[in-house]
Design an enzyme around this catalytic site. Structure first.
Site, PDB file in Angstrom:
ATOM      1  N   GLU A  25       0.760  -1.192   0.060  1.00  0.00           N
ATOM      2  CA  GLU A  25       0.054  -0.039   0.041  1.00  0.00           C
ATOM      3  C   GLU A  25       0.896   1.284   0.094  1.00  0.00           C
ATOM      4  O   GLU A  25       1.977   1.337   0.352  1.00  0.00           O
ATOM      5  CB  GLU A  25      -0.833  -0.043   1.137  1.00  0.00           C
ATOM      6  CG  GLU A  25      -1.762   0.956   1.581  1.00  0.00           C
ATOM      7  CD  GLU A  25      -2.775   1.073   2.690  1.00  0.00           C
ATOM      8  OE1 GLU A  25      -2.734  -0.199   3.460  1.00  0.00           O
ATOM      9  OE2 GLU A  25      -3.778   1.920   2.561  1.00  0.00           O
ATOM     10  N   ASN A 172     -12.380  -1.157  -0.753  1.00  0.00           N
ATOM     11  CA  ASN A 172     -11.948  -1.697   0.411  1.00  0.00           C
ATOM     12  C   ASN A 172     -12.420  -1.269   1.617  1.00  0.00           C
ATOM     13  O   ASN A 172     -12.781  -0.137   1.726  1.00  0.00           O
ATOM     14  CB  ASN A 172     -10.282  -1.054   0.318  1.00  0.00           C
ATOM     15  CG  ASN A 172      -9.397  -1.463   1.679  1.00  0.00           C
ATOM     16  OD1 ASN A 172      -9.298  -2.710   1.745  1.00  0.00           O
ATOM     17  ND2 ASN A 172      -9.306  -0.771   2.524  1.00  0.00           N
ATOM     18  N   GLU A 173     -12.491  -2.178   2.510  1.00  0.00           N
ATOM     19  CA  GLU A 173     -13.138  -1.838   3.910  1.00  0.00           C
ATOM     20  C   GLU A 173     -14.329  -0.851   3.868  1.00  0.00           C
ATOM     21  O   GLU A 173     -14.206   0.309   4.518  1.00  0.00           O
ATOM     22  CB  GLU A 173     -11.992  -1.581   4.949  1.00  0.00           C
ATOM     23  CG  GLU A 173     -10.976  -2.755   5.062  1.00  0.00           C
ATOM     24  CD  GLU A 173     -10.107  -2.476   6.400  1.00  0.00           C
ATOM     25  OE1 GLU A 173     -10.228  -1.429   6.840  1.00  0.00           O
ATOM     26  OE2 GLU A 173      -9.689  -3.481   6.757  1.00  0.00           O
ATOM     27  N   TYR A 239      -6.626  -9.006  11.136  1.00  0.00           N
ATOM     28  CA  TYR A 239      -5.523  -8.860  12.106  1.00  0.00           C
ATOM     29  C   TYR A 239      -5.418  -9.417  13.495  1.00  0.00           C
ATOM     30  O   TYR A 239      -6.190  -9.510  14.220  1.00  0.00           O
ATOM     31  CB  TYR A 239      -5.329  -7.311  12.044  1.00  0.00           C
ATOM     32  CG  TYR A 239      -4.959  -6.812  10.766  1.00  0.00           C
ATOM     33  CD1 TYR A 239      -3.545  -6.876  10.183  1.00  0.00           C
ATOM     34  CD2 TYR A 239      -5.860  -6.097   9.817  1.00  0.00           C
ATOM     35  CE1 TYR A 239      -3.181  -6.381   8.941  1.00  0.00           C
ATOM     36  CE2 TYR A 239      -5.566  -5.537   8.749  1.00  0.00           C
ATOM     37  CZ  TYR A 239      -4.386  -5.551   8.172  1.00  0.00           C
ATOM     38  OH  TYR A 239      -4.057  -4.913   6.745  1.00  0.00           O
ATOM     39  N   GLU A 295      -6.145  -9.059   3.446  1.00  0.00           N
ATOM     40  CA  GLU A 295      -5.567  -8.320   4.636  1.00  0.00           C
ATOM     41  C   GLU A 295      -5.219  -9.259   5.863  1.00  0.00           C
ATOM     42  O   GLU A 295      -6.368  -9.620   6.136  1.00  0.00           O
ATOM     43  CB  GLU A 295      -5.899  -7.007   4.956  1.00  0.00           C
ATOM     44  CG  GLU A 295      -5.667  -5.994   3.650  1.00  0.00           C
ATOM     45  CD  GLU A 295      -5.973  -4.585   4.075  1.00  0.00           C
ATOM     46  OE1 GLU A 295      -5.959  -4.250   5.534  1.00  0.00           O
ATOM     47  OE2 GLU A 295      -6.489  -3.907   3.407  1.00  0.00           O
ATOM     48  N   GLN A 344       2.067  -6.219   5.419  1.00  0.00           N
ATOM     49  CA  GLN A 344       2.499  -5.749   3.963  1.00  0.00           C
ATOM     50  C   GLN A 344       3.818  -6.251   3.578  1.00  0.00           C
ATOM     51  O   GLN A 344       4.741  -6.328   4.518  1.00  0.00           O
ATOM     52  CB  GLN A 344       2.076  -4.382   3.720  1.00  0.00           C
ATOM     53  CG  GLN A 344       0.655  -3.812   4.032  1.00  0.00           C
ATOM     54  CD  GLN A 344       0.281  -2.508   3.822  1.00  0.00           C
ATOM     55  OE1 GLN A 344       1.190  -1.930   3.245  1.00  0.00           O
ATOM     56  NE2 GLN A 344      -1.002  -2.068   4.218  1.00  0.00           N
TER      57      GLN A 344
HETATM   58  O1  AHR Z   1      -3.029  -2.492   6.333  1.00  0.00           O
HETATM   59  C1  AHR Z   1      -3.245  -1.480   6.769  1.00  0.00           C
HETATM   60  C2  AHR Z   1      -4.803  -0.989   6.847  1.00  0.00           C
HETATM   61  O2  AHR Z   1      -5.444  -2.000   7.588  1.00  0.00           O
HETATM   62  C3  AHR Z   1      -5.483  -1.102   5.587  1.00  0.00           C
HETATM   63  O3  AHR Z   1      -5.104   0.187   4.804  1.00  0.00           O
HETATM   64  C4  AHR Z   1      -6.719  -1.178   5.883  1.00  0.00           C
HETATM   65  O4  AHR Z   1      -7.608  -1.791   4.823  1.00  0.00           O
HETATM   66  C5  AHR Z   1      -6.666  -2.076   6.953  1.00  0.00           C
HETATM   67  O5  AHR Z   1      -7.655  -1.356   7.954  1.00  0.00           O
END
Ligand code: AHR
Length: 493
Positions: A25, A172-173, A239, A295, A344
């Protein structure tokens, strides 16, 4: 007692190599300074791309690379990033650190990177603040072969042939910084935007809708109910935050409580995938829509003294286990999980490599991806694992995670993680359904003395895979002793 039963003749389908995908990103030092330094940089580069990073990433056989975000995608206007670089507008990356984004890395540079890596591009379009027309024109710019305003502009900008573009994310999101939408609203927007993501000529796009965050099962349900006929894939983000989102803990210098919590939260991926897949099964029993985990990874407190918006963190042996266990889980769900993209690639969150000016180091996570690439496009084998528990205080989790696949030459590769940091684990394994005799077992291991051992710019080789000799063939299988806190790859042929 730990037991592993591997049925080499019970094949469970192909592990899509895209499960070993990545995500880069415009965030912190991922693209700028991490990947892109520009042609005039003193840092050795290949057409503006750091040569050291490029060469390191090439060794991972990255199958697919997602770009330009993440949240950045919801503010990205692609036209800013094409044409002569000196004429591209400077904007502010308001989401990530409030820094100037000079747009020097744009569409052409991204395709060049993918080309050099041998990776499929996966572009995430802007539904948050972009128009349908803008998205439609981007796809036309990239993939239309004939004469049209966008295709002609691409030619003017130095690219005659259209690119091949398979993967395109429509937003995205969008439940979060992509517009804080409700699923019903996004489902309708998705249907509308995707209509204009056209297939030009023989370029067939695999359309990916924005999916749920963590355990938002309602999002998955609504999207599948309202829009599954219009999508090829549905994304999903998860995450691992020891301490929780609001109380993130450090990437290094942690004790066993945070190690345990990290492993526990890593294992949760299995439950989340199972539940999202079950909902998808209701609308799509033939599993035609892929679950795209675009992600995932460990997210800790940023390194002290760095810009909090840059999400720069160290990467330790704990991250190697997080990656190894998660990839084993993805393999296991490869009937539904068609792609995953760790967050990432460089200098952001759970990276493959870290850079400091002209220096670069490989992280423990890099080594796991390098070891696990044997699973890419291999055939998943049935594996039954009975693992002892790893107990911490009054909680417990299984100590071992494993996955096995067979490649085209018939080699069986087994990746095994021992999450217990205090105890080695002995596994007796029975192998059934093997044609002929197995003659050879070889191995590699990734481990380190401390929970948080990590590579540094002064000491770049503290965590590296080494040869593993603690595995032997037995009459009906093999026997292996896994060191505490380790990731092991065994190859049987
Ligand atoms: O990966 C960091 C961020 O995490 C991304 O930009 C977003 O899509 C997510 O919340």
């Amino acid at each position: 007692m730990n037991k592993l039963i591997l049925n080499a003749d019970v094949e469970k389908g192909k592990i899509n190599k895209n499960i070993y995908g990545h995500f880069a990103e415009h965030l912190g030092r991922c693209i700028y300074k991490g990947i892109w330094v520009g042609e005039d940089s003193e840092i050795p580069n290949t057409g503006g791309i750091r040569t050291d990073v490029l060469e390191a990433l090439k060794k991972l056989d990255i199958p697919v690379l997602r770009w330009p975000g993440g949240c950045f995608a919801s503010e990205y206007h692609w036209k800013d990033g094409v044409g002569p670089r000196e004429e591209r507008p400077e904007i502010i990356n308001t989401l990530w650190g409030g820094v100037v984004e000079n747009n020097h890395f744009g569409t052409h540079e991204f395709f060049d990177l993918c080309d050099r890596l041998g990776a499929e591009p996966y572009i995430c379009g802007n539904v948050g603040s972009g128009t349908v027309q803008e998205m439609q024109q981007w796809v036309e710019y990239m993939t239309f072969d004939g004469q049209s305003p966008m295709a002609d502009w691409r030619r003017e900008n130095g690219r005659d042939e259209p690119w091949k573009l398979k993967y395109f994310g429509v937003g995205n999101e969008n439940w979060g910084w992509g517009g804080f939408m409700r699923p019903e609203y996004y489902a309708d927007l998705y249907r509308r935007y995707q209509t204009f993501v056209r297939d030009y000529g023989d370029n067939e796009i695999y359309r990916i809708a924005c999916g749920a965050n963590v355990d938002d099962y309602n999002w998955t349900d609504v999207l599948m109910r309202e829009a599954s006929d219009f999508m090829d894939g549905l994304s999903f983000h998860y995450y691992v935050h020891p301490g929780g989102w609001d109380n993130k803990k450090a990437a290094t210098g942690f004790a066993e409580d945070e190690w345990f919590e990290t492993m526990q939260k890593t294992l949760r991926m299995d439950e989340l995938l199972t539940k999202h897949s079950t909902i998808m099964d209701k609308y799509d029993p033939d599993k035609e829509v892929g679950l795209i985990v675009d992600e995932w990874g460990g997210w800790y407190k940023v390194k002290e003294g760095t810009n909090p918006g840059f999400l720069y963190q160290q990467n330790t042996l704990r991250d190697a286990l997080l990656a190894g266990v998660t990839l084993n889980i993805f393999n296991d769900h490869s009937d539904r999980v068609q792609m995953a993209n760790i967050a990432q690639t460089v200098n952001v969150l759970q990276s493959m490599v870290l850079t400091d000016k002209e220096k670069m180091i490989l992280t423990p996570t890099y080594h796991v991806f390098e070891m696990y690439k044997v699973h890419q496009d291999a055939t998943l084998l049935s594996l039954d694992l009975q693992s002892e528990e790893y107990k911490y205080k009054d909680e417990e989790i299984p100590a071992v995670s494993a996955s096995a696949s067979k490649d085209d030459e018939g080699t069986i590769n087994i990746t095994i993680c021992n999450m217990n940091p205090n105890q080695e684990v002995k596994i007796n394994s029975r192998l059934a359904g093997v044609e002929g005799n197995l003659a050879d077992i070889t191995g590699r291991v990734l481990t380190a003395p401390e929970l948080d051992t990590h590579n540094t710019f002064d000491n770049p080789e503290l965590v590296e895979p080494t040869e593993f000799t603690n595995a032997n063939l037995t009459e009906d299988g093999f026997e292996v002793v896994l060191p505490e806190k380790s990731v092991v790859l065994l190859s049987l042929s």
